[in-house]
Each structure stands twice: as structure tokens, then as C-alpha cells.
Enzyme design. Structure first.
Site, PDB file in Angstrom:
ATOM      1  N   PRO A  11       0.668  -1.218  -0.030  1.00 20.35           N
ATOM      2  CA  PRO A  11      -0.025  -0.035  -0.146  1.00 20.35           C
ATOM      3  C   PRO A  11       0.828   1.401  -0.018  1.00 20.35           C
ATOM      4  CG  PRO A  11      -0.048  -1.033   2.127  1.00 20.35           C
ATOM      5  CD  PRO A  11       0.781  -2.132   1.310  1.00 20.35           C
ATOM      6  N   ASN A  12       0.382   2.145  -0.584  1.00 18.53           N
ATOM      7  CA  ASN A  12       0.886   3.613  -0.735  1.00 18.53           C
ATOM      8  C   ASN A  12       1.990   3.795  -1.661  1.00 18.53           C
ATOM      9  OD1 ASN A  12      -1.301   4.774   1.138  1.00 18.53           O
ATOM     10  ND2 ASN A  12      -0.327   3.576   2.721  1.00 18.53           N
ATOM     11  N   ARG A  19       5.324  11.279  -2.272  1.00 17.45           N
ATOM     12  CA  ARG A  19       4.925  10.730  -0.874  1.00 17.45           C
ATOM     13  C   ARG A  19       6.383  10.770  -0.160  1.00 17.45           C
ATOM     14  NH1 ARG A  19       4.807   4.298   1.009  1.00 17.45           N
ATOM     15  NH2 ARG A  19       4.005   4.893   3.399  1.00 17.45           N
ATOM     16  N   TYR A  24      11.606   8.660   0.993  1.00 16.51           N
ATOM     17  CA  TYR A  24      11.562   7.354  -0.002  1.00 16.51           C
ATOM     18  C   TYR A  24      11.896   7.791  -1.541  1.00 16.51           C
ATOM     19  CZ  TYR A  24       8.104   5.521   3.213  1.00 16.51           C
ATOM     20  OH  TYR A  24       7.588   4.889   4.447  1.00 16.51           O
ATOM     21  N   ALA A  78       3.591  -0.984   4.508  1.00 18.01           N
ATOM     22  CA  ALA A  78       2.904  -1.299   5.972  1.00 18.01           C
ATOM     23  C   ALA A  78       2.728  -2.334   6.462  1.00 18.01           C
ATOM     24  CB  ALA A  78       1.791  -0.049   5.987  1.00 18.01           C
ATOM     25  N   HIS A 101      12.859  -2.963   1.063  1.00 15.83           N
ATOM     26  CA  HIS A 101      12.160  -1.578   1.717  1.00 15.83           C
ATOM     27  C   HIS A 101      13.072  -0.321   1.294  1.00 15.83           C
ATOM     28  CE1 HIS A 101       9.708  -3.546   4.303  1.00 15.83           C
ATOM     29  NE2 HIS A 101      10.538  -4.401   4.876  1.00 15.83           N
TER      30      HIS A 101
HETATM   31  C1  DQA Z   1       8.590   0.850   3.433  1.00 14.13           C
HETATM   32  C2  DQA Z   1       8.881   0.982   4.667  1.00 14.13           C
HETATM   33  C3  DQA Z   1       7.542   0.662   5.487  1.00 14.13           C
HETATM   34  O1  DQA Z   1       7.602   1.001   7.001  1.00 14.13           O
HETATM   35  C4  DQA Z   1       6.146   1.815   5.265  1.00 14.13           C
HETATM   36  O2  DQA Z   1       5.403   1.570   5.686  1.00 14.13           O
HETATM   37  C5  DQA Z   1       6.338   1.871   3.523  1.00 14.13           C
HETATM   38  C6  DQA Z   1       7.434   1.635   2.780  1.00 14.13           C
HETATM   39  C7  DQA Z   1       9.520   1.111   2.473  1.00 14.13           C
HETATM   40  O3  DQA Z   1       9.800   0.680   1.375  1.00 14.13           O
HETATM   41  O4  DQA Z   1      10.773   1.666   3.210  1.00 14.13           O
HETATM   42  O5  DQA Z   1       5.203   1.980   2.960  1.00 14.13           O
HETATM   43  O6  DQA Z   1       8.208  -0.593   3.229  1.00 14.13           O
END
Ligand code: DQA
Length: 151
Positions: A11-12, A19, A24, A78, A101
Site C-alpha cells: 500500500p501507498n 510521498r 522515499y 506497511a 524496503h
Molecule cells: C517501506 C517501509 C514501511 O515501513 C512503510 O510502511 C512503507 C514503505 C519502504 O519501502 O521503506 O510504506 O516498506
């Protein structure tokens, strides 16, 4: 035919680029998809790239990978920190999993330090931005060519 690696995004991550760029970066998810496609091309892998904001949809994509894919590279976002269901789906399909990540989750809030996925993953890459996706795919390519690294 080239072995297929499924690259999954939680998600996101569709909002990448706008974002929290300090955390990121400025690359979009389309940029990362393109990086994965090019990396696959260079190393003899077919890459299927997918993002969703719906947990059940991600679980169904994981189930469908069984017998079809050679490995799964996943940024569960997440859901890393919340989802037993995604961990169980990944364990069920018995494919090698690399968790990635963009940010270094261990340098961030305490709730990001625990991952439900890490215990069933072959390896975890965090904090290297989109390079983590490239490195994960390169590791799969080596693995599939029978190049092994000692621990
Ligand atoms: C993430 C790290 C997670 O804690 C966060 O909720 C994300 C992105 C990363 O790529 O750094 O949405 O997975």
C-alpha cells in the site's frame, strides 16, 4: 523461456515520487518498474511487476505465483509490520522470497522494526532506495544460475 520473478508492492507505494520524498526519494513506482524490467532483461529474468492497496488482492497474486514463478521480490510496505496473512501466503507457496524496503526501517519508528515477513524471507534489503530492487533481482539471477554465496 526466462524464469519469472514476481515483484510485489504494497500500500501507498503507488504514491512514490510525491510521498515523503525525504524518506522515499523522488523516483516514481513507474521508474522502479522500469528499473526492474531492465535489470531482468540484463540478467535473463522475466519480471512481473504489481502494486496494490488491497491486502486480499496481494494475497491472491502470491497464491497465483505457485508453480509459475521462480521467486518473489516483495516490498510489503506497511503490511510488513501488520500482516500475518501475507507472511502465511508467502510461506504457503514455497518460493524463495526477498523482502525489500526503500528506507532503512531500522533507523525509523520502533513499529517499523518488526517484520512478519523477514522470518520466512531468504534475505532482506533495506535503506538502499530503488537499488534494493535491482540488487534483489540480481541475487535471484545468481541463485537461478546456481551461483551460491556462503553465509
Ligand atoms: C517501506 C517501509 C514501511 O515501513 C512503510 O510502511 C512503507 C514503505 C519502504 O519501502 O521503506 O510504506 O516498506
Amino acid at each position: 523461456m526466462h524464469p519469472l520473478i514476481l515483484v510485489l508492492n504494497g500500500p501507498n507505494l503507488n504514491l512514490l515520487g510525491t510521498r515523503e520524498p525525504a524518506t522515499y526519494g523522488h523516483e516514481t513506482l513507474a521508474d522502479i518498474a522500469e528499473l526492474c524490467r531492465r535489470t531482468g532483461e540484463r540478467h535473463g529474468l522475466a519480471v512481473e511487476f504489481f502494486q496494490t492497496n488491497h491486502e486480499g488482492e496481494l494475497i491472491e497474486r502470491i497464491h497465483a505465483a505457485r508453480g509459475r514463478c521462480a521467486g518473489i521480490l516483495i516490498n510489503p510496505a506497511a503490511w510488513t509490520h501488520t500482516s500475518v496473512a501475507i507472511r502465511d501466503a508467502l510461506a504457503a507457496v514455497e518460493l524463495p522470497v526477498i523482502e525489500v524496503h526503500l528506507s532503512n526501517v531500522h533507523k525509523r519508528e520502533a513499529f517499523r522494526h518488526h517484520s512478519f515477513v523477514s522470518p520466512i524471507a531468504l534475505g532482506v534489503i533495506a535503506g538502499l532506495g530503488s537499488n534494493g530492487y535491482r540488487l534483489g533481482l540480481e541475487h535471484f539471477a545468481q541463485l537461478l544460475k546456481g551461483i551460491h554465496h556462503d553465509q
